[in-house]
Design a protein around this motif. Structure first.
Motif, PDB file in Angstrom:
ATOM      1  N   GLN A   4     -11.249 -26.453 -14.077  1.00  0.00           N
ATOM      2  CA  GLN A   4     -11.076 -24.440 -13.896  1.00  0.00           C
ATOM      3  C   GLN A   4     -11.094 -25.159 -16.058  1.00  0.00           C
ATOM      4  O   GLN A   4     -11.658 -23.494 -16.371  1.00  0.00           O
ATOM      5  CB  GLN A   4      -9.753 -24.061 -13.063  1.00  0.00           C
ATOM      6  N   ASP A   5     -10.340 -26.085 -16.361  1.00  0.00           N
ATOM      7  CA  ASP A   5      -9.911 -25.537 -17.764  1.00  0.00           C
ATOM      8  C   ASP A   5     -11.745 -26.194 -18.106  1.00  0.00           C
ATOM      9  O   ASP A   5     -12.359 -25.796 -19.062  1.00  0.00           O
ATOM     10  CB  ASP A   5      -9.588 -26.909 -17.918  1.00  0.00           C
ATOM     11  N   ILE A   6     -12.329 -27.107 -17.153  1.00  0.00           N
ATOM     12  CA  ILE A   6     -13.647 -27.670 -17.748  1.00  0.00           C
ATOM     13  C   ILE A   6     -14.247 -26.310 -18.082  1.00  0.00           C
ATOM     14  O   ILE A   6     -15.816 -26.030 -18.672  1.00  0.00           O
ATOM     15  CB  ILE A   6     -14.034 -28.420 -17.514  1.00  0.00           C
ATOM     16  N   GLY A   7     -14.544 -25.346 -16.981  1.00  0.00           N
ATOM     17  CA  GLY A   7     -15.175 -23.943 -17.222  1.00  0.00           C
ATOM     18  C   GLY A   7     -15.350 -23.346 -17.783  1.00  0.00           C
ATOM     19  O   GLY A   7     -15.878 -22.541 -18.173  1.00  0.00           O
ATOM     20  N   SER A   8     -13.504 -23.264 -18.663  1.00  0.00           N
ATOM     21  CA  SER A   8     -13.793 -21.927 -19.332  1.00  0.00           C
ATOM     22  C   SER A   8     -13.541 -22.470 -20.532  1.00  0.00           C
ATOM     23  O   SER A   8     -14.008 -21.571 -21.589  1.00  0.00           O
ATOM     24  CB  SER A   8     -11.130 -22.019 -19.166  1.00  0.00           C
ATOM     25  N   LEU A   9     -13.242 -24.231 -20.406  1.00  0.00           N
ATOM     26  CA  LEU A   9     -14.157 -24.657 -22.091  1.00  0.00           C
ATOM     27  C   LEU A   9     -15.362 -24.097 -22.046  1.00  0.00           C
ATOM     28  O   LEU A   9     -16.038 -23.473 -23.350  1.00  0.00           O
ATOM     29  CB  LEU A   9     -13.437 -25.752 -22.318  1.00  0.00           C
ATOM     30  N   GLY A  10     -16.359 -24.236 -20.701  1.00  0.00           N
ATOM     31  CA  GLY A  10     -17.465 -23.981 -21.626  1.00  0.00           C
ATOM     32  C   GLY A  10     -18.465 -22.649 -21.877  1.00  0.00           C
ATOM     33  O   GLY A  10     -19.349 -22.346 -21.888  1.00  0.00           O
ATOM     34  N   GLU A  11     -17.314 -22.103 -21.087  1.00  0.00           N
ATOM     35  CA  GLU A  11     -17.664 -20.777 -20.702  1.00  0.00           C
ATOM     36  C   GLU A  11     -17.077 -19.867 -22.459  1.00  0.00           C
ATOM     37  O   GLU A  11     -17.996 -19.476 -23.580  1.00  0.00           O
ATOM     38  CB  GLU A  11     -16.933 -19.735 -20.142  1.00  0.00           C
ATOM     39  N   ILE A  12     -16.454 -20.428 -23.151  1.00  0.00           N
ATOM     40  CA  ILE A  12     -15.880 -20.120 -24.811  1.00  0.00           C
ATOM     41  C   ILE A  12     -17.028 -20.727 -25.706  1.00  0.00           C
ATOM     42  O   ILE A  12     -17.686 -20.105 -26.594  1.00  0.00           O
ATOM     43  CB  ILE A  12     -14.299 -21.474 -25.399  1.00  0.00           C
ATOM     44  N   LEU A  13     -17.353 -22.349 -25.038  1.00  0.00           N
ATOM     45  CA  LEU A  13     -19.021 -22.254 -26.658  1.00  0.00           C
ATOM     46  C   LEU A  13     -19.569 -21.621 -25.606  1.00  0.00           C
ATOM     47  O   LEU A  13     -20.507 -21.901 -26.896  1.00  0.00           O
ATOM     48  CB  LEU A  13     -19.017 -24.315 -25.448  1.00  0.00           C
ATOM     49  N   ALA A  14     -20.043 -21.415 -24.843  1.00  0.00           N
ATOM     50  CA  ALA A  14     -21.145 -20.791 -24.783  1.00  0.00           C
ATOM     51  C   ALA A  14     -21.337 -19.103 -25.273  1.00  0.00           C
ATOM     52  O   ALA A  14     -22.828 -18.609 -26.017  1.00  0.00           O
ATOM     53  CB  ALA A  14     -21.556 -20.018 -23.040  1.00  0.00           C
ATOM     54  N   GLN A  15     -20.148 -18.510 -25.093  1.00  0.00           N
ATOM     55  CA  GLN A  15     -19.998 -16.882 -25.994  1.00  0.00           C
ATOM     56  C   GLN A  15     -19.753 -17.622 -27.603  1.00  0.00           C
ATOM     57  O   GLN A  15     -20.479 -16.829 -28.779  1.00  0.00           O
ATOM     58  CB  GLN A  15     -18.565 -16.965 -26.000  1.00  0.00           C
ATOM     59  N   LYS A  16     -19.807 -18.568 -28.275  1.00  0.00           N
ATOM     60  CA  LYS A  16     -19.889 -19.010 -29.358  1.00  0.00           C
ATOM     61  C   LYS A  16     -21.070 -19.478 -30.244  1.00  0.00           C
ATOM     62  O   LYS A  16     -22.030 -18.271 -30.788  1.00  0.00           O
ATOM     63  CB  LYS A  16     -19.398 -20.662 -30.357  1.00  0.00           C
ATOM     64  N   TYR A  17     -21.949 -20.575 -29.020  1.00  0.00           N
ATOM     65  CA  TYR A  17     -23.076 -20.063 -28.668  1.00  0.00           C
ATOM     66  C   TYR A  17     -24.092 -19.024 -29.094  1.00  0.00           C
ATOM     67  O   TYR A  17     -25.010 -19.295 -30.265  1.00  0.00           O
ATOM     68  CB  TYR A  17     -24.199 -21.420 -27.715  1.00  0.00           C
ATOM     69  N   LEU A  18     -23.504 -18.195 -27.951  1.00  0.00           N
ATOM     70  CA  LEU A  18     -25.322 -17.030 -28.084  1.00  0.00           C
ATOM     71  C   LEU A  18     -24.492 -16.276 -29.188  1.00  0.00           C
ATOM     72  O   LEU A  18     -25.150 -15.059 -29.250  1.00  0.00           O
ATOM     73  CB  LEU A  18     -24.201 -15.812 -27.372  1.00  0.00           C
ATOM     74  N   LYS A  19     -23.062 -16.024 -30.004  1.00  0.00           N
ATOM     75  CA  LYS A  19     -23.116 -15.354 -30.994  1.00  0.00           C
ATOM     76  C   LYS A  19     -23.815 -15.661 -32.491  1.00  0.00           C
ATOM     77  O   LYS A  19     -23.985 -14.988 -33.136  1.00  0.00           O
ATOM     78  CB  LYS A  19     -21.197 -15.742 -31.678  1.00  0.00           C
ATOM     79  N   LYS A  20     -24.512 -16.722 -32.402  1.00  0.00           N
ATOM     80  CA  LYS A  20     -24.580 -18.276 -33.356  1.00  0.00           C
ATOM     81  C   LYS A  20     -25.424 -17.380 -33.344  1.00  0.00           C
ATOM     82  O   LYS A  20     -26.673 -16.830 -34.776  1.00  0.00           O
ATOM     83  CB  LYS A  20     -24.240 -19.372 -33.876  1.00  0.00           C
TER      84      LYS A  20
END
Length: 120
Positions: A4-20
């Motif tokens: 679950q932690d891996i999935g949450s971290l992945g979603e945070i990384l994806a959001q940062k990527y998209l915002k950039k």
């Protein structure tokens, strides 16, 4: 790290990527009777519904390979549900996949966005 932690971290990384890349995040973890959409975003005049797949081991295949036909069907149905529930959303839309690979310590090894992932 727990799954679950891996999935949450992945979603945070994806959001940062998209915002950039200029995407505007509308909401995350949208749940409906048809399933879940990890990220709902706007890019230019397009509604982008994003599935994030994060893996720490190639043992069971790549993140891309983890999208089964059943999962793809749930993603399509959730997207249709979202669009019906939000009639003011842009007419143009697509479902993207963000594939993330990390090592066991949680360090990013690869992040790739596949636009219109279900059309291939």
């Amino acid at each position: 790290m727990e799954r679950q932690d891996i999935g949450s971290l992945g979603e945070i990384l994806a959001q940062k990527y998209l915002k950039k890349k200029g995407y505007r995040i509308i909401e995350t973890n949208y749940r409906c009777p048809m399933g879940e959409i990890d990220i709902v975003a706007l890019h230019k005049k397009c509604l982008v519904l994003v599935e994030v797949r994060t893996k720490t081991s190639p043992e069971y295949g790549s993140p891309e390979e983890s999208i089964t036909s059943t999962k793809a069907l749930h993603m399509e149905r959730a997207a249709e549900y979202y669009r019906q529930a939000h009639p003011k959303a842009p007419v143009d839309w697509r479902i993207d996949l963000i594939a993330i690979e990390m090592d066991n310590a949680g360090n990013l090894m690869r992040l790739e966005q596949i636009e219109s992932a279900l059309e291939e």
